[in-house]
Design a protein around this motif. Structure first.
Motif, PDB file in Angstrom:
ATOM      1  N   UNK A   1      18.330  16.115 -15.239  1.00 32.53           N
ATOM      2  CA  UNK A   1      18.638  16.878 -14.026  1.00 32.53           C
ATOM      3  C   UNK A   1      20.098  17.242 -13.962  1.00 32.53           C
ATOM      4  N   UNK A   2      21.045  16.446 -14.333  1.00 31.85           N
ATOM      5  CA  UNK A   2      22.618  17.033 -14.181  1.00 31.85           C
ATOM      6  C   UNK A   2      22.577  18.311 -15.018  1.00 31.85           C
ATOM      7  N   UNK A   3      22.204  18.274 -16.285  1.00 26.84           N
ATOM      8  CA  UNK A   3      22.365  19.265 -17.319  1.00 26.84           C
ATOM      9  C   UNK A   3      21.601  20.466 -16.558  1.00 26.84           C
ATOM     10  N   UNK A   4      20.425  20.300 -16.116  1.00 24.45           N
ATOM     11  CA  UNK A   4      19.545  21.485 -15.636  1.00 24.45           C
ATOM     12  C   UNK A   4      20.381  22.087 -14.456  1.00 24.45           C
ATOM     13  N   UNK A   5      21.101  21.184 -13.648  1.00 24.48           N
ATOM     14  CA  UNK A   5      21.777  21.708 -12.435  1.00 24.48           C
ATOM     15  C   UNK A   5      22.874  22.738 -12.909  1.00 24.48           C
TER      16      UNK A   5
ATOM     17  N   UNK B   1      28.885  21.400 -19.805  1.00 24.33           N
ATOM     18  CA  UNK B   1      27.912  20.403 -19.609  1.00 24.33           C
ATOM     19  C   UNK B   1      27.216  19.799 -20.764  1.00 24.33           C
ATOM     20  N   UNK B   2      27.188  18.587 -20.681  1.00 27.82           N
ATOM     21  CA  UNK B   2      26.819  17.773 -21.916  1.00 27.82           C
ATOM     22  C   UNK B   2      25.418  16.983 -21.740  1.00 27.82           C
TER      23      UNK B   2
END
Length: 162
Positions: A11-15, A137-138
């Motif tokens: 989810x953080x990467x997708x954000x 982003x990783x």
């Protein structure tokens, strides 16, 4: 059923990907934007099959060490807008292993060269020149998924089979 093998995102990467897509959407006059739940990186596109058992066996046979995937750059393939991804060639090695596993199982797939990217939009028209800013982003890739693509009520829906 229409199948592909992919890396699904945290989810953080997708954000972060969605933030880039939102910038493009604001700069566009029109376009077909990937739905958030459909964002992924395709390792192998299989296409239409009657039986998913060979693809399932192939996915189960693939072994790899977890690795980091980073957003890197952006661009276009014709009318397809994408964000690049860098893994120090580990995603490329994983795609090669996935494709070898499909060959061993006798599952046909699209043999186009693998280019690590995330499709964010198609058929976009912008009023002015636009360049997507891609943040750092990783995420860690530790699994792959056999996915099904289908139209439900006129919408393209990707769902994980395994």
């Amino acid at each position: 059923m229409r199948l592909f093998i992919a890396i699904n995102f945290t989810e953080p990467f997708k954000k972060e990907v969605l933030g880039c897509q939102a910038d493009l959407r604001r700069a566009s006059l029109s376009g077909n934007f990937s739905r958030p739940e459909n964002l992924h990186m395709t390792l192998a596109f299989i296409g239409e099959v009657r039986d998913a058992s060979g693809a399932l066996r192939a996915v189960k046979s693939v072994r790899f060490e977890p690795f980091e995937l980073k957003l890197k750059g952006s661009g276009r393939f014709g009318n397809l807008w994408w964000i690049g991804a860098d893994s120090g060639k580990k995603a490329e090695a994983l795609a090669a292993e996935v494709r070898d596993a499909l060959r061993r199982e006798g599952v046909p797939f699209d043999a186009k060269p693998f280019k690590p990217h995330i499709t964010v939009a198609r058929e976009v028209e912008t009023a002015a020149d636009f360049s997507m800013r891609v943040p750092e982003a990783v995420m860690t890739v530790s699994r792959i998924s056999l996915m099904k693509s289908e139209r439900i009520n006129g919408r393209l829906v990707y769902s994980e089979i395994k």
